[in-house]
Scaffold this motif. Structure first.
Motif, PDB file in Angstrom:
ATOM      1  N   ILE A 144       4.688 -46.679   3.980  1.00 52.31           N
ATOM      2  CA  ILE A 144       3.378 -46.978   3.212  1.00 52.31           C
ATOM      3  C   ILE A 144       2.386 -46.285   4.199  1.00 52.31           C
ATOM      4  O   ILE A 144       1.617 -45.435   3.458  1.00 52.31           O
ATOM      5  N   ALA A 145       2.306 -46.308   5.176  1.00 57.31           N
ATOM      6  CA  ALA A 145       1.322 -45.758   6.197  1.00 57.31           C
ATOM      7  C   ALA A 145       1.583 -44.415   6.183  1.00 57.31           C
ATOM      8  O   ALA A 145       0.628 -43.555   5.984  1.00 57.31           O
ATOM      9  N   ALA A 146       2.698 -43.879   6.260  1.00 60.45           N
ATOM     10  CA  ALA A 146       3.066 -42.282   6.384  1.00 60.45           C
ATOM     11  C   ALA A 146       2.750 -41.692   5.058  1.00 60.45           C
ATOM     12  O   ALA A 146       2.165 -40.712   5.037  1.00 60.45           O
ATOM     13  N   THR A 147       2.951 -42.442   4.094  1.00 60.44           N
ATOM     14  CA  THR A 147       2.507 -42.062   2.653  1.00 60.44           C
ATOM     15  C   THR A 147       1.159 -41.758   2.715  1.00 60.44           C
ATOM     16  O   THR A 147       0.569 -40.692   1.914  1.00 60.44           O
ATOM     17  N   ILE A 148       0.111 -42.719   3.080  1.00 62.82           N
ATOM     18  CA  ILE A 148      -0.942 -42.711   3.163  1.00 62.82           C
ATOM     19  C   ILE A 148      -1.592 -41.604   3.825  1.00 62.82           C
ATOM     20  O   ILE A 148      -2.562 -40.700   3.378  1.00 62.82           O
ATOM     21  N   VAL A 149      -1.116 -41.269   5.005  1.00 65.70           N
ATOM     22  CA  VAL A 149      -1.479 -40.023   5.723  1.00 65.70           C
ATOM     23  C   VAL A 149      -1.185 -38.604   4.885  1.00 65.70           C
ATOM     24  O   VAL A 149      -2.059 -37.816   5.044  1.00 65.70           O
ATOM     25  N   LEU A 150       0.095 -38.760   4.271  1.00 65.50           N
ATOM     26  CA  LEU A 150       0.355 -37.468   3.680  1.00 65.50           C
ATOM     27  C   LEU A 150      -0.628 -37.180   2.379  1.00 65.50           C
ATOM     28  O   LEU A 150      -1.173 -36.079   2.243  1.00 65.50           O
ATOM     29  N   VAL A 151      -1.059 -38.315   1.598  1.00 68.94           N
ATOM     30  CA  VAL A 151      -2.037 -38.218   0.694  1.00 68.94           C
ATOM     31  C   VAL A 151      -3.378 -37.681   1.091  1.00 68.94           C
ATOM     32  O   VAL A 151      -4.005 -37.235   0.438  1.00 68.94           O
ATOM     33  N   VAL A 152      -3.778 -38.570   2.185  1.00 75.02           N
ATOM     34  CA  VAL A 152      -4.995 -38.197   2.821  1.00 75.02           C
ATOM     35  C   VAL A 152      -5.446 -36.610   3.285  1.00 75.02           C
ATOM     36  O   VAL A 152      -6.236 -35.922   2.927  1.00 75.02           O
ATOM     37  N   VAL A 153      -4.488 -36.142   4.001  1.00 74.95           N
ATOM     38  CA  VAL A 153      -4.266 -34.739   4.449  1.00 74.95           C
ATOM     39  C   VAL A 153      -4.172 -33.755   3.051  1.00 74.95           C
ATOM     40  O   VAL A 153      -4.952 -32.873   2.908  1.00 74.95           O
ATOM     41  N   SER A 154      -3.398 -34.032   2.033  1.00 70.94           N
ATOM     42  CA  SER A 154      -3.265 -33.455   0.846  1.00 70.94           C
ATOM     43  C   SER A 154      -4.595 -33.114   0.041  1.00 70.94           C
ATOM     44  O   SER A 154      -5.052 -32.209  -0.295  1.00 70.94           O
ATOM     45  N   GLN A 155      -5.487 -34.457  -0.011  1.00 67.94           N
ATOM     46  CA  GLN A 155      -6.564 -34.602  -0.808  1.00 67.94           C
ATOM     47  C   GLN A 155      -7.703 -33.827  -0.091  1.00 67.94           C
ATOM     48  O   GLN A 155      -8.421 -33.111  -0.588  1.00 67.94           O
ATOM     49  N   VAL A 156      -7.585 -33.839   1.359  1.00 68.73           N
ATOM     50  CA  VAL A 156      -8.600 -33.037   2.153  1.00 68.73           C
ATOM     51  C   VAL A 156      -8.264 -31.653   1.905  1.00 68.73           C
ATOM     52  O   VAL A 156      -9.374 -30.603   1.807  1.00 68.73           O
ATOM     53  N   CYS A 157      -7.264 -31.234   2.072  1.00 64.19           N
ATOM     54  CA  CYS A 157      -6.775 -29.766   1.810  1.00 64.19           C
ATOM     55  C   CYS A 157      -7.174 -29.298   0.354  1.00 64.19           C
ATOM     56  O   CYS A 157      -7.695 -28.154   0.314  1.00 64.19           O
TER      57      CYS A 157
END
Length: 564
Positions: free
Chosen positions: A25-38
């Motif tokens: 869940i934490a790893a997915t959060i990181v992926l989504v955060v970076v993707s949203q910023v991109c």
């Protein structure tokens, strides 16, 4: 703060059941955060390129396009990775929650009163499906929106503080829609979950008793009940969706105001014309994800109701207590001892001081009037329930007894098998339904022949859901065959010949005589009880001692007297 804690608690309480998925869940959060910023960065850069082209009539430098291409490639990779990770996570979360429920039901559902399991089934199926999306997608979306908003505000504050203030005001307006109508959403969300759960409960009941519904011609009332329950669920869902649409309109208005406010803020403020588009897009890219997150928050009450139901099911009190540390089973044949056992429910005492000792290898019959507690003895001896008083223990040939509650459950189930009169057969072939891991088709065929099923049932025969393609007598004999093939050391049977004709009952009785296990057989049938080493009358709790030979002699003498 208290309200927020109360809102979050149903979700956080389930994290302990997700095990290692918390890291995922934490790893997915990181992926989504970076993707949203991109995504936000790409949008702002494209707006900046348009502004530059309009003002300067030229394209940006090559480094700009290289940066933009890199961000697009990174965004594509992150999107693919996030979709792959979140979907895999969703299925694992679903499996974890359902397995946690199954483990709890294994010790909590054999309650004193055999209850309707429709609610348990609908919780395991429907509510867990709602929650898999929450843990795999929603949490990451909410965190990404918060991080994106924070970064956007910081960047706006550095570039143009006034626009940061306008954007912050817009964020406040958007977030103000979250508590707006919260109580109505809570009520409607809970009502919808309860209504859909009730619909699932009724559907499970009807499907489980379909023969009775058709046989007694009660499909009319059943259809009416289902229609009324479905209509109640639809009304609740409709009111909930209407509320969501009203709130969505309010959020869209707030986002529009942000765009207008930023446009007004840059006009006449000395902001370079080529930067206007980029600033407006930056402000909107800061607010829009928060608006989406606010829409998600508005739908959390229904998810919270589902999480509450799952939490309640996982908190069911155990019907069985586990002694620690576990005790080892004695080697060799096992006996069964019940000493001064008491058991009751709803103020009714079913057993009071019942005692029974079965020696290793002995076959004992149990008889008594309806309601005397025979099925209760079966449940206690099988360790589906714990007695209110007294002890249930297993004994060996040379060792003292071991409390049945002290034996590891896996070890106990490998040593003890129970065949209930209304036991279930799982969908599939006969082989799937009755075979142990090491069972061969030759062993199955031999056992089917001994039970009079050869020619009508084969190892590859499909039995249908719950054995619906079979007769009641065939199902009863297959339940017995399943137990025998698992080679238990103790075999407990509840009315094994009740559904059989005389010839089939004789085959079952002959088979039981060859089974080396210690045996407790509940039956009303004289022929079945006559094959036991002794019979216990549960009504008087007195053993009717005597060997099979002596009992047959008495029966023969009685027949002769009647003939005279």
């Amino acid at each position: 703060m208290t309200a927020m804690t109360t809102s979050v608690r149903p979700f956080s309480s389930l994290l302990g059941h997700l095990g290692g998925e918390r890291r995922a869940i934490a790893a997915t959060i990181v992926l989504v955060v970076v993707s949203q910023v991109c995504l936000g960065a790409i949008s702002v850069l494209l707006a900046a390129a348009v502004g530059h082209a309009v003002v300067h009539h030229s394209a940006p430098s090559d480094w700009f396009w290289a940066l933009l291409a890199g961000l697009v490639a990174l965004r594509a990779a992150l999107t693919w990775g996030e979709m792959d990770a979140s979907h895999a996570l969703a299925f694992r979360v679903l499996a974890r929650l359902r397995m946690a429920l199954f483990d709890r039901y294994a010790v909590a559902l054999p309650t004193k009163r055999r209850e309707n399991v429709g609610r348990a089934a609908s919780t395991a199926m429907s509510d867990t499906e709602r929650l898999e999306f929450f843990y795999a997608h929603t949490v990451a979306q909410l965190v990404a929106a918060a991080v994106n908003a924070l970064l956007g505000l910081i960047l706006l504050a550095v570039v143009e503080p006034r626009l940061a203030l306008v954007t912050l005001t817009g964020l406040t307006l958007v977030l103000s829609t979250v508590p707006l109508g919260r109580h109505r959403l809570e009520a409607l969300g809970g009502e919808m979950v309860e209504a859909t759960g009730a619909l699932s409960d009724r559907a499970v009941d009807v499907l489980g008793g379909l023969r009775e519904v058709l046989g007694y011609g009660i499909h009319g009332p059943v259809r009416r009940q289902i229609r009324e329950t479905g209509a109640a669920a639809a009304r609740a869902a409709g009111r909930l969706e209407t509320t969501h649409r009203v709130l969505a309109g309010a959020r869209e208005a707030a986002v529009t105001l942000v765009g207008v406010g930023v446009l007004v803020g840059v006009i006449g403020r000395g902001v370079a014309a080529e930067h206007v588009a980029a600033l407006i897009v930056l402000a909107l890219a800061t607010v829009s994800p928060v608006a989406d997150a606010a829409a998600t928050c508005a739908r959390l009450p229904a998810l919270r109701a589902a999480a509450t139901r799952v939490g309640e099911e996982l908190a069911r009190p155990a019907a069985l207590t586990r002694d620690t540390p576990p005790a080892a089973l004695p080697e060799g044949p096992l006996g069964l001892m019940m000493s001064e056992v008491g058991f009751g429910y709803d103020g009714r005492r079913v057993l009071d001081g019942f005692s029974l000792r079965i020696a290793p290898g002995e076959h004992v019959g149990l008889r008594g009037a309806s309601g005397a507690g025979k099925s209760t003895v079966v449940a206690l001896a099988s360790r589906l329930w714990d007695p209110d008083s007294g002890t249930v223990a297993l004994t060996g040939s040379t060792t003292s007894e071991v409390a049945i509650s002290a034996v590891d459950d896996n070890e106990l189930r490998a040593a003890l098998a129970t065949v209930e009169q209304d036991g279930a057969l799982f969908t599939g072939t006969v082989r799937d339904a009755i075979a142990a891991p090491s069972t061969t088709d030759a062993e199955i065929e031999d056992l089917l022949a001994r039970l009079g099923l050869a020619g009508t049932v084969t190892p590859g025969s499909h039995i249908g859901e719950g054995g619906l393609r079979l007769s009641g007598g065939q199902r009863a004999r297959l339940r017995l065959a399943r137990a025998v093939l698992h080679r238990p050391r103790i075999l407990i049977l509840d009315e094994p010949t009740a559904d059989l004709d005389e010839a089939s009952a004789r085959l079952v009785t002959d088979l039981l005589g060859t089974v080396p296990a210690t045996m407790l057989v509940v039956s009303h049938r004289h022929q079945t009880l006559a094959a036991m080493d002794r019979v216990v009358d549960i009504t008087s709790r007195e053993a009717s001692e005597g060997t099979k030979k002596a009992r047959r002699a008495r029966n023969h003498a009685g027949h002769a007297a009647r003939e005279r």
